[in-house]
Design an enzyme around this catalytic site. Structure first.
Site, PDB file in Angstrom:
ATOM      1  N   SER A 166       8.759   5.795  -1.765  1.00 16.01           N
ATOM      2  CA  SER A 166       7.664   5.266  -2.448  1.00 16.01           C
ATOM      3  C   SER A 166       6.953   6.167  -3.316  1.00 16.01           C
ATOM      4  O   SER A 166       6.024   7.084  -2.957  1.00 16.01           O
ATOM      5  CB  SER A 166       6.550   4.683  -1.442  1.00 16.01           C
ATOM      6  OG  SER A 166       7.338   3.743  -0.370  1.00 16.01           O
ATOM      7  N   LYS A 178       5.379  -1.428  -5.333  1.00  9.89           N
ATOM      8  CA  LYS A 178       5.213  -0.821  -4.050  1.00  9.89           C
ATOM      9  C   LYS A 178       3.910  -0.223  -3.809  1.00  9.89           C
ATOM     10  O   LYS A 178       3.196  -0.440  -2.642  1.00  9.89           O
ATOM     11  CB  LYS A 178       6.426   0.117  -3.930  1.00  9.89           C
ATOM     12  CG  LYS A 178       6.038   1.007  -2.538  1.00  9.89           C
ATOM     13  CD  LYS A 178       6.656  -0.070  -1.507  1.00  9.89           C
ATOM     14  CE  LYS A 178       6.009   0.387  -0.019  1.00  9.89           C
ATOM     15  NZ  LYS A 178       6.509  -0.184   1.240  1.00  9.89           N
ATOM     16  N   LYS A 202      -1.109   8.045   0.177  1.00 13.74           N
ATOM     17  CA  LYS A 202      -0.621   8.560  -0.997  1.00 13.74           C
ATOM     18  C   LYS A 202      -0.305   7.178  -1.858  1.00 13.74           C
ATOM     19  O   LYS A 202      -0.555   7.117  -3.087  1.00 13.74           O
ATOM     20  CB  LYS A 202       1.070   9.139  -0.609  1.00 13.74           C
ATOM     21  CG  LYS A 202       2.017   9.425  -1.638  1.00 13.74           C
ATOM     22  CD  LYS A 202       3.324   8.696  -1.765  1.00 13.74           C
ATOM     23  CE  LYS A 202       3.671   8.047  -0.176  1.00 13.74           C
ATOM     24  NZ  LYS A 202       4.861   7.451  -0.453  1.00 13.74           N
TER      25      LYS A 202
END
Ligand code: NDP
Length: 296
Positions: free
Chosen positions: A97, A172, A241
């Site tokens: 990702s 994503k 993140k």
């Protein structure tokens, strides 16, 4: 036989790679901690490579599944890294990702060596990876996706081309921003109801038959919070993140997202408080602490 190199046997990489350890694939794996790769090779009949370059040397498809684009860059650029050996005519599929801007840079560098690139992050968790039912969101040319499709179909059920390179990573990041909002908002709602004297399991029973339901309320909270099991499947650090990438993208696009910005701040605070190994659902513990109540 299609020669595949799989780089990164983490919580989700490991069960994804397992699907490729059989014909028509000839699998080589590399992992930073070499013992994991050796154990995988022994158990599944694959080859463990000594370095990323060694893994890429003969591969037609190279898959990376690392924490973030920073580690992908490291694995590409280190002296014994992928760029030192990746084969002209091969394709690199980044299931990390990652960050769309970084991915566009990787695609450019690899194109200079005659290597194709698609970003192909996944969703569906460790359970979906084991079952081979992941959703795979791709960024790149349709011809590249068709080349990668036989490999992606081993672990993916729904495979969608989202747009040019970086688009898979963008979708994503945004999807996981919604996950963060759902985990935090469900925790806050249940903490308040618990304080009001309503049992969380009764509340979830109603919410899951009503408009407020989500994957968090239907699966994560009943299975992980109410049971106090909190299994470690997807690190909170990785969710931090991902939502960070989403807020950066929205800011670049000039789109105000105050709700997601606040969720990003709260997720980051929870990450700092709970550390690198905590699971993402453990963010509920920080909400409980703030409310002075245990959701039950
Ligand atoms: P983990 O933290 O479990 O594993 C990370 C992997 O990357 C390990 O193989 C680790 O090696 C390796 N690694 C870490 N740092 C480096 C480095 N500097 N150089 C080389 N290798 C490195 O992550 P996950 O498997 O959970 O996640 C991988 C990706 O998939 C992430 O981008 C995540 O956001 C995404 N994802 C994860 C999901 C999940 O449910 N876990 C669901 C959907 C997407 P070592 O074994 O040596 O530590």
């Amino acid at each position: 036989m299609t020669r595949v190199a799989f780089i990164g046997l983490g919580a989700i990489g490991m069960p994804m790679a397992q699907h490729l350890a059989k014909p028509p694939f000839d699998l080589v794996v590399w992992n930073r901690s070499a013992d994991k790769a050796a154990e995988f090779a022994e158990l599944h009949g694959a080859r463990a490579a000594a370095t990323p370059a060694d893994a890429a040397r003969t591969a037609e498809v190279v898959i990376t599944c690392l924490p973030s684009s920073r580690e992908v860059r490291e694995v590409l650029e280190r002296p014994d890294g992928l760029l030192a050996a990746v084969v002209r005519g091969s394709i690199l599929v980044d299931c990390t990702s990652g960050d769309p801007a970084e991915s566009r840079g990787f695609a450019k560098t690899l194109a200079g060596q005659g290597v194709a690139f698609i970003d192909a992050p996944v969703s569906g968790g460790v359970v979906g990876a084991k079952a081979g039912t992941l959703t795979v969101m791709c960024g790149g040319g349709s011809e590249m996706l068709e080349r990668a499709r036989p490999v992606l179909e081993t672990f993916g059920k729904k495979i969608v081309l989202c747009g040019p390179v970086g688009s898979g990573h963008a979708v994503k990041a945004v999807s996981n921003a919604l996950l963060a909002v759902h985990v935090l908002s469900t925790a806050e709602a249940l903490a308040a109801l618990t304080r009001l004297g309503v049992s969380a399991s009764v509340a979830l029973d109603v919410i899951n038959a009503s408009a407020g339901r989500s994957n968090a309320s239907q699966n994560l909270f009943p299975e992980r919070v109410l049971t106090r099991a909190f299994p470690r499947t997807f690190r909170l650090a990785l969710l931090d993140k991902d939502i960070g990438i989403a807020t950066k993208l929205a800011s670049e696009a000039g789109t105000p997202i105050p709700l997601i910005d606040l969720a990003a701040q709260l997720i980051h605070e929870a990450h700092v408080e709970l550390g690198e190994e905590a699971d993402h659902v453990e963010a509920a513990k920080v909400v409980e602490k703030r409310a002075g109540v245990t959701i039950q």
